[in-house]
Design a protein around this motif. Structure first.
Motif, PDB file in Angstrom:
ATOM      1  N   LYS A   1       0.842  -1.196   0.000  1.00 56.71           N
ATOM      2  CA  LYS A   1       0.000   0.000   0.000  1.00 56.71           C
ATOM      3  C   LYS A   1       0.880   1.250   0.000  1.00 56.71           C
ATOM      4  O   LYS A   1       0.652   2.182  -0.776  1.00 56.71           O
TER       5      LYS A   1
ATOM      6  N   GLY B   1       4.000   1.454  -1.012  1.00 58.25           N
ATOM      7  CA  GLY B   1       4.702   1.515  -2.295  1.00 58.25           C
ATOM      8  C   GLY B   1       3.819   2.025  -3.419  1.00 58.25           C
ATOM      9  O   GLY B   1       4.281   2.729  -4.310  1.00 58.25           O
TER      10      GLY B   1
ATOM     11  N   PHE C   1       1.624   4.246  -3.293  1.00 56.82           N
ATOM     12  CA  PHE C   1       1.363   5.682  -3.221  1.00 56.82           C
ATOM     13  C   PHE C   1       2.623   6.508  -3.017  1.00 56.82           C
ATOM     14  O   PHE C   1       2.555   7.696  -2.740  1.00 56.82           O
ATOM     15  N   THR C   2       3.786   5.866  -3.105  1.00 58.05           N
ATOM     16  CA  THR C   2       5.037   6.613  -3.030  1.00 58.05           C
ATOM     17  C   THR C   2       5.319   7.180  -4.418  1.00 58.05           C
ATOM     18  O   THR C   2       5.787   6.487  -5.296  1.00 58.05           O
TER      19      THR C   2
ATOM     20  N   GLU D   1       1.815   7.505   8.476  1.00 64.27           N
ATOM     21  CA  GLU D   1       0.386   7.202   8.516  1.00 64.27           C
ATOM     22  C   GLU D   1       0.143   5.715   8.800  1.00 64.27           C
ATOM     23  O   GLU D   1      -0.684   5.358   9.633  1.00 64.27           O
ATOM     24  N   GLU D   2       0.896   4.866   8.117  1.00 63.00           N
ATOM     25  CA  GLU D   2       0.610   3.437   8.198  1.00 63.00           C
ATOM     26  C   GLU D   2       1.279   2.763   9.394  1.00 63.00           C
ATOM     27  O   GLU D   2       0.694   1.887  10.013  1.00 63.00           O
TER      28      GLU D   2
ATOM     29  N   ILE E   1       7.813   9.118   3.377  1.00 64.28           N
ATOM     30  CA  ILE E   1       7.799   9.413   4.810  1.00 64.28           C
ATOM     31  C   ILE E   1       6.386   9.655   5.358  1.00 64.28           C
ATOM     32  O   ILE E   1       6.009   9.052   6.363  1.00 64.28           O
ATOM     33  N   PRO E   2       5.562  10.507   4.694  1.00 73.47           N
ATOM     34  CA  PRO E   2       4.205  10.689   5.232  1.00 73.47           C
ATOM     35  C   PRO E   2       3.419   9.381   5.255  1.00 73.47           C
ATOM     36  O   PRO E   2       2.631   9.158   6.175  1.00 73.47           O
ATOM     37  N   LEU E   3       3.662   8.515   4.269  1.00 72.03           N
ATOM     38  CA  LEU E   3       2.928   7.247   4.209  1.00 72.03           C
ATOM     39  C   LEU E   3       3.373   6.297   5.326  1.00 72.03           C
ATOM     40  O   LEU E   3       2.559   5.624   5.936  1.00 72.03           O
TER      41      LEU E   3
ATOM     42  N   LEU F   1       3.051  17.057   1.183  1.00 66.43           N
ATOM     43  CA  LEU F   1       3.081  15.858   2.024  1.00 66.43           C
ATOM     44  C   LEU F   1       4.481  15.583   2.547  1.00 66.43           C
ATOM     45  O   LEU F   1       4.644  14.983   3.601  1.00 66.43           O
TER      46      LEU F   1
END
Lengths: 200, 201
Positions: B32, B34, B36-37, B50-51, B45-47, B140
């Motif tokens: 997930k 990867g 949205f990177t 978040e995750e 980093i933001p992902l 982001l």
């Protein structure tokens, strides 16, 4: 029929690239270009330029994307089938990741062993604020380009990312959405893509 | 002065909570992330925050550590961070699961494009979508920096380092790796000197 030696060459080239890339995907691109276009002449300059553009316009790290694509294209140009092309992209992708995998695993073991150690924590207390600066710089670099033609810097907007005033509105809206309304990155990215499609 | 002096002052981070995370869960989460990177390692980093941080798999204090050490190693930053975070959660197998997860979506997308879609990069729909996404990616990336600075920078010295690094990289076009290496050496000297002084006094 593709020469099996080509796989070995592909593996070796990307392994070395993975080992000597310091400073992320963009540093990797120039190494890939030197090896694949200049040294081995596997791909033409224009084919490589297309690959870079596509790697930037797909999800995933740019360095990995271009390795995957180059692996496929090299086999394809050598007259291979789709299946052999897929094997080529697997070869290049695994080869480019392998060195950092081994090195980072060593670092991570060191980290878990020394976390809490006074000297290690002393060093990390310098590195943590440095990371704040690095992230800030990464964001700034995507916004502005700084050149030093003389003693006064020449600062210009990166048109690729901020093509017009609408980009700045989207930028500000995303900051507010994330910082004030605590909306997660995935909905924000999806909204950005949708708005781009509707506006432009 | 031994390097191991006072080694287990603080126990290692709690691994118990992480033991419960299944390898499949790690793989899916990184797939997930990867997917949205978009636009390089820092966009991850933001992902990750978040995750992983919100799920409690990783603490807010560990995130800057992971970034610093991932950036100090060769290779792609996003992959290095995945290896690191995966290891934190489930050791070697966790690293493998996280790395495969973060690579797989882009691997499949690239293959699809390479085989089927010629002229993808000039497709007007794709161009428009990315015109909207690119400025959002920059925001982001900037937001976690604000959070990290607020939580992590507790001394004036930390702020000096942050601004100096920002200036050198963004305005003087220095490469991050050299800055980190120089900082590691300087910090090591300073910490050893401080330890020795406090040991004598």
């Amino acid at each position: 029929m593709v020469d099996p030696v080509l796989f070995l060459q592909l593996f070796w080239v990307f392994f070395v690239i993975g080992l000597f890339t310091f400073g992320g995907g963009y540093a990797m691109l120039s190494l890939i270009q030197t090896q694949v276009v200049v040294t081995h002449s596997w791909l033409s300059e224009s084919a490589f330029t297309d690959i870079v553009a596509i790697s930037q316009m797909t999800p995933g790290p740019i360095g990995i994307n271009s390795a995957t694509y180059v692996g496929y294209e090299v086999m394809h140009q050598a007259g291979a089938s789709h299946l052999v092309g897929i094997l080529g992209s697997m070869t290049a992708t695994i080869a480019v990741v392998l060195p950092s995998f081994l090195i980072v695993l060593t670092i991570v073991r060191f980290y878990t062993k020394f976390k809490g150690n006074k000297i290690f924590e002393g060093v990390m207390s310098w590195l943590r604020p440095a990371v704040v600066g690095l992230i800030g710089a990464a964001a700034l670099i995507l916004m502005f380009k700084v050149d030093w033609p003389a003693s006064i810097p020449d600062i210009s907007v990166v048109k690729e990312n901020f093509s017009d005033w609408i980009s700045w509105v989207l930028f500000a809206a995303a900051v507010v959405a994330s910082l004030v309304f605590k909306i997660g990155p995935i909905p924000i990215l999806l909204a950005g893509g949708l708005l781009g499609l509707l506006i432009y | 002065m031994e390097l191991t002096a006072g080694l287990p002052v603080k126990p290692c981070p709690p691994w118990s909570k992480a033991e419960m995370v299944s390898l499949w869960n790690i793989f899916i989460t990184f797939a997930k992330i990867g997917s949205f990177t978009i636009g390089g390692g820092y966009a991850m980093i933001p992902l990750i925050r978040e995750e992983l941080v919100k799920k409690g798999w990783l603490s807010d204090e560990e995130l800057p550590d992971i970034i610093a050490l991932a950036q100090s190693a060769p290779g792609v930053l996003a992959v290095n961070m995945s290896i690191f975070a995966g290891y934190k959660m489930r050791g070697f197998k966790g690293s493998l699961a996280a790395t495969f997860g973060s690579i797989l979506p882009s691997f499949l997308i690239i293959l699809l494009i390479a085989m089927l879609f010629t002229g993808y990069q000039d497709n007007p729909v794709v161009v428009r979508i990315f015109k909207g996404i690119r400025p959002v990616v920059v925001s982001l990336i900037a937001v976690p920096m604000i959070n990290m600075a607020r939580k992590g920078n507790k001394t004036w010295w930390a702020w000096c380092i942050s601004f100096l690094v920002l200036f050198l990289v963004a305005f003087m076009n220095f490469s991050p790796i050299y800055i980190l290496l120089v900082l590691i050496v300087l910090a090591l000297c300073f910490t050893l000197w401080k330890e020795r002084r406090s040991g004598n006094g």
